[in-house]
Design a protein around this motif. Structure first.
Motif: not given
Length: 264
Positions: A241-264
């Motif tokens: 959150k400190k980094l987010e407040a101190s620098h321009p943001v492309v994508e805000p802080l978020h939680e990443v869900p587990p990946p699916s094994p299925q290939l894209v």
């Protein structure tokens, strides 16, 4: 099934000259890595090995001796001259290859009059091996901590999924968490403060993943770790959150869900 009961640095190996030479994409490796991550236990090591029993045996023996568990091996368990994974596993575990009578009988029923000498080779397994069912072909096998699967994705995917589910039921791994933030700056601009934070929180894995875009450089800050370390995760959240407040943001802080094994 007598599966290894400890999650301890999983390892993934794919076998095949065609993959090693770059003649085919290594989809099996990618799928297995995503499968482990989706279960909350990322692989600690991934390898591509040739169809050579000495090379397979040498690398497997090292992984076993260093405590990697479980070890998933894909490919090279058929009956042709270049299928050498069974022999490599036997070398690694210092077990003789013996005819597995249950496997031999199963294959004899499956192939009938087409049960050639080459197909009979698939029943020669490291002593003490146990079978893993394969509705579409010859069975896989395991000799803890090594699990050997066919290289065909249609066979590998359901078989590996079943083994992972069985292992998970025996001993659930700690729940993992992944947080990330993407900033519109070069990675070097935050390298020092990220390094300092990482040194204070060794239980959290922090990666910096830079990109060059038409709009300029960006860096993704990704933090991974066990949710058991609550104090560390509170600190991680505050740091991001400190980094987010101190620098321009492309994508805000978020939680990443587990990946699916299925290939894209």
């Amino acid at each position: 099934m007598g599966h290894e009961k400890r999650w301890c640095q999983p390892a993934v190996i794919t076998v095949g000259q065609e993959v090693l030479y770059g003649e085919r994409p290594n989809d099996n490796l990618l799928w297995l890595l995503r499968a482990f991550e989706s279960f909350g236990i990322p692989a600690a090591v991934a390898m591509v090995l040739p169809d050579d029993e000495v090379a397979i045996g040498k690398h497997l023996a090292f992984l076993v001796s260093q405590g990697y568990r479980p070890i998933f091996v894909s490919g090279g368990i058929g009956g042709t001259h270049d299928d050498r994974t069974r022999q490599g596993i036997a070398l690694a575990l210092q077990r003789p290859l013996v005819r597995h009578e249950e496997c031999f009988a199963l294959l004899a029923r499956r192939y009938g009059t087409r049960f050639t000498e080459q197909r009979q080779r698939m029943a020669w397994l490291p002593q003490g091996a146990q079978l893993m069912a394969n509705p579409l072909g010859a069975p896989g096998f395991f000799v803890d901590p090594v699990y050997a699967f066919p290289g065909f994705p249609q066979m590998l995917h359901p078989m590996a999924q079943k083994v992972l589910e069985d292992l998970l039921r025996m001993e659930a791994p700690p729940e993992r968490r992944v947080l990330e933030l993407t900033l519109k700056i070069p990675e070097g601009d935050i390298a020092e403060e990220v390094e300092s934070f990482a040194a204070r929180h060794p239980s959290v894995e922090i990666g910096l993943y830079p990109s060059i875009t038409p709009e300029g450089p960006t860096v993704c800050v990704r933090c991974r770790g066990s949710m058991n370390a609550a104090s560390d995760w509170n600190a991680v959240h505050a740091f991001l959150k400190k980094l987010e407040a101190s620098h321009p943001v492309v994508e805000p802080l978020h939680e990443v869900p587990p990946p699916s094994p299925q290939l894209v």
